[in-house]
Write a protein that holds these residues in place. Structure first.
Motif, PDB file in Angstrom:
ATOM      1  N   PRO A 191       1.320  -1.554  -0.234  1.00 19.55           N
ATOM      2  CA  PRO A 191      -0.051  -0.438  -0.149  1.00 19.55           C
ATOM      3  C   PRO A 191       0.638   1.374   0.093  1.00 19.55           C
ATOM      4  N   VAL A 192       2.296   1.173   1.051  1.00 13.15           N
ATOM      5  CA  VAL A 192       2.375   2.978   0.806  1.00 13.15           C
ATOM      6  C   VAL A 192       3.169   2.760  -0.868  1.00 13.15           C
ATOM      7  N   ALA A 193       3.821   2.192  -1.519  1.00 10.36           N
ATOM      8  CA  ALA A 193       4.376   1.759  -2.679  1.00 10.36           C
ATOM      9  C   ALA A 193       3.786   2.505  -3.593  1.00 10.36           C
ATOM     10  N   ARG A 194       1.876   1.681  -4.080  1.00  6.51           N
ATOM     11  CA  ARG A 194       1.416   1.795  -4.580  1.00  6.51           C
ATOM     12  C   ARG A 194       0.581   3.515  -4.232  1.00  6.51           C
ATOM     13  N   GLY A 195       0.575   3.426  -3.091  1.00  3.60           N
ATOM     14  CA  GLY A 195      -0.157   4.795  -3.114  1.00  3.60           C
ATOM     15  C   GLY A 195       0.411   5.687  -3.296  1.00  3.60           C
ATOM     16  N   ALA A 196       1.673   6.024  -3.074  1.00  5.91           N
ATOM     17  CA  ALA A 196       2.450   7.193  -3.139  1.00  5.91           C
ATOM     18  C   ALA A 196       2.707   7.858  -4.375  1.00  5.91           C
ATOM     19  N   PRO A 214       5.183  -2.957  13.583  1.00  7.41           N
ATOM     20  CA  PRO A 214       5.817  -1.252  13.105  1.00  7.41           C
ATOM     21  C   PRO A 214       6.417  -1.599  12.036  1.00  7.41           C
ATOM     22  N   ILE A 215       5.891  -0.256  10.883  1.00  8.94           N
ATOM     23  CA  ILE A 215       6.547   0.102   9.629  1.00  8.94           C
ATOM     24  C   ILE A 215       7.804   0.319  10.368  1.00  8.94           C
ATOM     25  N   ASP A 216       9.188  -0.512   9.519  1.00  6.99           N
ATOM     26  CA  ASP A 216      10.018   0.795   9.823  1.00  6.99           C
ATOM     27  C   ASP A 216      10.999   2.255   8.855  1.00  6.99           C
ATOM     28  N   ARG A 217      11.568   2.988   9.411  1.00 11.98           N
ATOM     29  CA  ARG A 217      12.298   3.525   8.271  1.00 11.98           C
ATOM     30  C   ARG A 217      13.011   2.539   7.551  1.00 11.98           C
ATOM     31  N   ARG A 218      14.067   1.563   7.194  1.00 13.85           N
ATOM     32  CA  ARG A 218      13.943   0.905   6.386  1.00 13.85           C
ATOM     33  C   ARG A 218      13.222   0.959   5.503  1.00 13.85           C
ATOM     34  N   THR A 219      12.180  -0.083   5.369  1.00 18.46           N
ATOM     35  CA  THR A 219      10.916  -0.051   5.179  1.00 18.46           C
ATOM     36  C   THR A 219      10.237   0.720   4.093  1.00 18.46           C
ATOM     37  N   ILE A 220      10.057   1.412   4.566  1.00 19.71           N
ATOM     38  CA  ILE A 220       9.113   2.807   4.431  1.00 19.71           C
ATOM     39  C   ILE A 220      10.148   3.902   3.053  1.00 19.71           C
ATOM     40  N   ALA A 250      10.041   1.320  -0.280  1.00 20.54           N
ATOM     41  CA  ALA A 250       8.840   1.474  -0.440  1.00 20.54           C
ATOM     42  C   ALA A 250       8.724   2.885  -0.939  1.00 20.54           C
ATOM     43  N   LEU A 251       8.872   3.893  -0.704  1.00 13.79           N
ATOM     44  CA  LEU A 251       8.659   5.076  -1.750  1.00 13.79           C
ATOM     45  C   LEU A 251       9.989   5.319  -2.352  1.00 13.79           C
ATOM     46  N   MET A 252      10.877   4.427  -2.228  1.00 16.99           N
ATOM     47  CA  MET A 252      11.351   4.163  -3.881  1.00 16.99           C
ATOM     48  C   MET A 252      11.092   3.847  -5.075  1.00 16.99           C
ATOM     49  N   THR A 253      10.354   2.290  -4.175  1.00 10.84           N
ATOM     50  CA  THR A 253       9.670   1.663  -5.041  1.00 10.84           C
ATOM     51  C   THR A 253       8.507   2.716  -6.218  1.00 10.84           C
TER      52      THR A 253
END
Length: 282
Positions: free
Chosen positions: A90-95, A141-147, A150-153
């Motif tokens: 959801p983070v990758a597809r939402g951003a 909880p979602i961590d900074r590396r995952t965020i 996901a945002l790079m994706t």
């Protein structure tokens, strides 16, 4: 956006969710992603004889998209290694739709009405809600590396979406552009896997060729519809609406995989549906 385009994008979203659910094989993420790319690329090769070669002006966009797809696949695989599917996806597809909206409106001259912008924002808000409050109870909880991954994706998703929207419009023949894109992507991803993992990695995929062809066909049809839709409707609306695939994935997870449907997921799904209604009625 016409009714036919709206319904076609929803069909593409359902297909996207379907092939993501289909590829539940005993492979690491990079191998699984490459399996689908090779499957869709092989099917696209069979169709090249029936479509025209893209015009010269479309090739730079097609080449850029192929490069952006590599980055997307690499960062998506990396994100899945360190994060959960229910948070990364959801983070990758939402951003991505937000980035597509900003670039297409501000730099590509693809304007949206205020109501359409509202629909995009509400739908994206539902996607982000799905990431942060819609996961399993007790999930980490979602961590900074995952965020970060996901945002790079998301950046790569936005980049190839914009590239393909521009390329399909310039080419004037969306199905032809889509088939050539998938054929190139399949060859590029197969070559990249060979370089990174060697011959054994490609050999490991042979046992899953049915999944590769099935998932590849769904992927080819899903994104082919999206490319066609972007040649007929604002790219920002298409990019946002295609992420309704998360709703279809939620239905699959609940009805088929028997995953629990918590209040957070219901809230997020309601926001996404509201955004889709606003987009359709605007």
């Amino acid at each position: 956006m016409t009714t036919s385009v709206f319904l076609a994008i929803l069909a593409a979203a359902a297909l996207h969710a379907g092939w993501n659910a289909l590829v539940r094989v005993n492979l690491d993420r990079l191998l699984a992603i490459t399996l689908i790319q090779i499957g869709s690329g092989g099917l696209a090769l069979l169709g090249l004889a029936f479509v025209p070669v893209p015009v010269r002006a479309a090739w730079p966009w097609l080449a850029l998209s192929a490069v952006m797809h590599i980055g997307y696949n690499v960062y998506l695989a990396r994100a899945y290694r360190i994060g959960e599917l229910g948070q990364v996806y959801p983070v990758a597809r939402g951003a991505a739709p937000l980035l597509v909206t900003l670039v297409s409106v501000m730099w590509l001259g693809d304007p949206l009405a205020p109501a359409e912008v509202s629909g995009v924002l509400v739908l994206v808000g539902g996607i982000v809600t799905m990431a942060f409050v819609g996961g399993r109870r007790g999930a980490a909880p979602i961590d900074r590396r995952t965020i970060g991954c996901a945002l790079m994706t998301a950046c790569f998703i936005a980049a190839y979406t914009l590239s393909d929207g521009a390329g399909a419009r310039i080419n004037g023949h969306a199905p032809g552009y889509a088939l050539w894109l998938f054929a190139v992507n399949g060859l590029v991803m197969g070559g990249m896997l060979w370089r990174l993992r060697g011959r054994r990695a490609l050999a490991a995929l042979s046992g899953y060729w049915r999944v590769g062809l099935g998932g590849g066909a769904m992927s080819l049809l899903a994104y082919g519809i999206v490319i066609w839709a972007m040649s007929r409707a604002p790219m920002a609306l298409v990019a946002a609406l295609r992420e309704s695939s998360i709703l279809f994935a939620l239905l699959i997870a609940t009805l088929w995989l028997k995953e629990p449907l918590g209040r957070g997921r219901v809230l997020a799904a309601g926001m996404m549906l509201a955004g889709m209604v606003v987009m359709r009625l605007s």
